[in-house]
Write an enzyme that holds these catalytic residues in place. Sequence first.
Site, PDB file in Angstrom:
ATOM      1  N   HIS A 115     -23.868  -8.607 -19.739  1.00  0.00           N
ATOM      2  CA  HIS A 115     -23.530  -8.643 -18.309  1.00  0.00           C
ATOM      3  C   HIS A 115     -24.691  -8.072 -17.484  1.00  0.00           C
ATOM      4  O   HIS A 115     -25.092  -8.644 -16.463  1.00  0.00           O
ATOM      5  CB  HIS A 115     -22.238  -7.835 -18.113  1.00  0.00           C
ATOM      6  CG  HIS A 115     -21.760  -7.681 -16.712  1.00  0.00           C
ATOM      7  ND1 HIS A 115     -20.588  -8.253 -16.253  1.00  0.00           N
ATOM      8  CD2 HIS A 115     -22.267  -7.001 -15.657  1.00  0.00           C
ATOM      9  CE1 HIS A 115     -20.408  -7.936 -14.985  1.00  0.00           C
ATOM     10  NE2 HIS A 115     -21.420  -7.163 -14.602  1.00  0.00           N
ATOM     11  N   GLU A 116     -25.256  -6.945 -17.946  1.00  0.00           N
ATOM     12  CA  GLU A 116     -26.367  -6.312 -17.202  1.00  0.00           C
ATOM     13  C   GLU A 116     -27.633  -7.158 -17.298  1.00  0.00           C
ATOM     14  O   GLU A 116     -28.380  -7.279 -16.314  1.00  0.00           O
ATOM     15  CB  GLU A 116     -26.621  -4.890 -17.723  1.00  0.00           C
ATOM     16  CG  GLU A 116     -25.430  -3.933 -17.676  1.00  0.00           C
ATOM     17  CD  GLU A 116     -24.724  -3.878 -16.335  1.00  0.00           C
ATOM     18  OE1 GLU A 116     -25.365  -4.146 -15.306  1.00  0.00           O
ATOM     19  OE2 GLU A 116     -23.512  -3.599 -16.323  1.00  0.00           O
TER      20      GLU A 116
ATOM     21  N   HIS B  15     -27.536  -9.783 -14.751  1.00  0.00           N
ATOM     22  CA  HIS B  15     -27.901  -9.330 -13.400  1.00  0.00           C
ATOM     23  C   HIS B  15     -29.411  -9.435 -13.188  1.00  0.00           C
ATOM     24  O   HIS B  15     -29.874  -9.767 -12.093  1.00  0.00           O
ATOM     25  CB  HIS B  15     -27.479  -7.879 -13.190  1.00  0.00           C
ATOM     26  CG  HIS B  15     -26.057  -7.692 -12.738  1.00  0.00           C
ATOM     27  ND1 HIS B  15     -25.541  -8.254 -11.595  1.00  0.00           N
ATOM     28  CD2 HIS B  15     -25.028  -6.981 -13.291  1.00  0.00           C
ATOM     29  CE1 HIS B  15     -24.269  -7.900 -11.442  1.00  0.00           C
ATOM     30  NE2 HIS B  15     -23.930  -7.131 -12.464  1.00  0.00           N
TER      31      HIS B  15
ATOM     32  N   GLY C 147     -21.912   0.412 -16.582  1.00  0.00           N
ATOM     33  CA  GLY C 147     -23.273  -0.128 -16.560  1.00  0.00           C
ATOM     34  C   GLY C 147     -23.678  -0.349 -15.115  1.00  0.00           C
ATOM     35  O   GLY C 147     -22.822  -0.343 -14.209  1.00  0.00           O
TER      36      GLY C 147
ATOM     37  N   GLN D  26     -28.458  -4.589  -8.452  1.00  0.00           N
ATOM     38  CA  GLN D  26     -27.216  -4.231  -7.759  1.00  0.00           C
ATOM     39  C   GLN D  26     -27.442  -3.155  -6.700  1.00  0.00           C
ATOM     40  O   GLN D  26     -26.613  -2.983  -5.817  1.00  0.00           O
ATOM     41  CB  GLN D  26     -26.159  -3.747  -8.768  1.00  0.00           C
ATOM     42  CG  GLN D  26     -25.666  -4.847  -9.697  1.00  0.00           C
ATOM     43  CD  GLN D  26     -24.644  -4.346 -10.681  1.00  0.00           C
ATOM     44  OE1 GLN D  26     -25.005  -3.820 -11.735  1.00  0.00           O
ATOM     45  NE2 GLN D  26     -23.370  -4.475 -10.368  1.00  0.00           N
TER      46      GLN D  26
ATOM     47  N   CYS E 212     -17.003  -6.365 -12.240  1.00  0.00           N
ATOM     48  CA  CYS E 212     -18.377  -6.112 -11.792  1.00  0.00           C
ATOM     49  C   CYS E 212     -18.317  -5.296 -10.508  1.00  0.00           C
ATOM     50  O   CYS E 212     -17.526  -5.611  -9.609  1.00  0.00           O
ATOM     51  CB  CYS E 212     -19.096  -7.438 -11.539  1.00  0.00           C
ATOM     52  SG  CYS E 212     -20.793  -7.233 -10.959  1.00  0.00           S
ATOM     53  N   LEU E 213     -19.166  -4.273 -10.445  1.00  0.00           N
ATOM     54  CA  LEU E 213     -19.175  -3.421  -9.252  1.00  0.00           C
ATOM     55  C   LEU E 213     -19.650  -4.194  -8.023  1.00  0.00           C
ATOM     56  O   LEU E 213     -19.424  -3.756  -6.899  1.00  0.00           O
ATOM     57  CB  LEU E 213     -20.057  -2.188  -9.497  1.00  0.00           C
ATOM     58  CG  LEU E 213     -19.634  -1.327 -10.697  1.00  0.00           C
ATOM     59  CD1 LEU E 213     -20.613  -0.185 -10.931  1.00  0.00           C
ATOM     60  CD2 LEU E 213     -18.212  -0.786 -10.523  1.00  0.00           C
TER      61      LEU E 213
HETATM   62  O1  K1U Z   1     -22.651  -4.287 -13.870  1.00  0.00           O
HETATM   63  C1  K1U Z   1     -21.622  -3.845 -13.376  1.00  0.00           C
HETATM   64  O2  K1U Z   1     -21.189  -4.310 -12.334  1.00  0.00           O
HETATM   65  C2  K1U Z   1     -20.856  -2.756 -14.076  1.00  0.00           C
HETATM   66  C3  K1U Z   1     -19.621  -3.267 -14.799  1.00  0.00           C
HETATM   67  C4  K1U Z   1     -19.980  -3.529 -16.249  1.00  0.00           C
HETATM   68  C5  K1U Z   1     -19.021  -4.315 -17.087  1.00  0.00           C
HETATM   69  C6  K1U Z   1     -17.685  -4.002 -17.180  1.00  0.00           C
HETATM   70  C7  K1U Z   1     -16.836  -4.725 -17.995  1.00  0.00           C
HETATM   71  C8  K1U Z   1     -17.314  -5.750 -18.735  1.00  0.00           C
HETATM   72  C9  K1U Z   1     -18.629  -6.075 -18.633  1.00  0.00           C
HETATM   73  C10 K1U Z   1     -19.487  -5.353 -17.822  1.00  0.00           C
HETATM   74  C11 K1U Z   1     -18.525  -2.205 -14.698  1.00  0.00           C
HETATM   75  O3  K1U Z   1     -18.702  -1.118 -15.104  1.00  0.00           O
HETATM   76  S1  K1U Z   1     -17.024  -2.662 -13.961  1.00  0.00           S
HETATM   77  C12 K1U Z   1     -16.031  -1.187 -14.128  1.00  0.00           C
HETATM   78  C13 K1U Z   1     -15.513  -0.947 -15.496  1.00  0.00           C
HETATM   79  O4  K1U Z   1     -15.473  -1.850 -16.299  1.00  0.00           O
HETATM   80  C14 K1U Z   1     -15.049   0.389 -15.904  1.00  0.00           C
HETATM   81  C15 K1U Z   1     -15.032   1.452 -15.049  1.00  0.00           C
HETATM   82  C16 K1U Z   1     -14.587   2.693 -15.470  1.00  0.00           C
HETATM   83  C17 K1U Z   1     -14.148   2.884 -16.727  1.00  0.00           C
HETATM   84  C18 K1U Z   1     -14.139   1.835 -17.614  1.00  0.00           C
HETATM   85  C19 K1U Z   1     -14.600   0.588 -17.214  1.00  0.00           C
HETATM   86 ZN    ZN Z   2     -21.992  -6.480 -12.705  1.00  0.00          ZN
END
Ligand code: K1U
Ligand code: ZN
Length: 173
Positions: A137-138, A141, A46, A51, A95-96
């Site tokens: 989560h999004e 944000h 996401g 972000q 979270c990225l």
């Molecule tokens: O919003 C963001 O920062 C993105 C975030 C979303 C998220 C992940 C996990 C739980 C809730 C919300 C991410 O994508 S973090 C990376 C991640 O979870 C992932 C990356 C590659 C493959 C699978 C998962």
């Molecule tokens: Zn995030």
Amino acid sequence: MALREVLQFPDPRLKRVSEPISEITDVIRDLARDMCDVMYDEPGIGLAAPQVGEALRLFVIDTEWSEDGGEREPKVLINPEFTRREGSITWEEGCLSVPDYTADVDRAASVTIRALDLEGQEIIEEAEGLRAVCMQHEMDHLDGILFIDRISRLKRGLYTKKRKKQLAAEAKE
Ligand code: K1U
Ligand code: ZN
């Protein structure tokens, strides 16, 4: 073209409450496309407009894809609103914008969201499990809330300290 940069905690722009999108223009379509590119490149499941520094109520999501094969089916949600939140679930989130940290967060287990797509059509998204967690989560944000705002003050304090040390060390390099 260069990918947009993902803002990192504690960038104050991540704390802003985003504005609704009044018209779906080419600028918005370009933003959504760029955000999908960033999401797959990071990689993530996401990404919300704040972000990448845009205080607009838009996020992209794709919880099904994987680097080793899963189909890419990104969904773009504009001006999203919850119409239903049910149950509870605890998920270890990342979270990225919050590097090198994950933590358990309590969320609704199942949600319905009403939003617009890139054609301006109303869409209804129902989700549970990881997809529901990611949508919440999004949505957070868009309201300037990070998942670390939903953990204990002690845990957040420890992470903030670690992150400040990390940034100080990077500044010395
Ligand atoms: O919003 C963001 O920062 C993105 C975030 C979303 C998220 C992940 C996990 C739980 C809730 C919300 C991410 O994508 S973090 C990376 C991640 O979870 C992932 C990356 C590659 C493959 C699978 C998962
Ligand atoms: Zn995030």
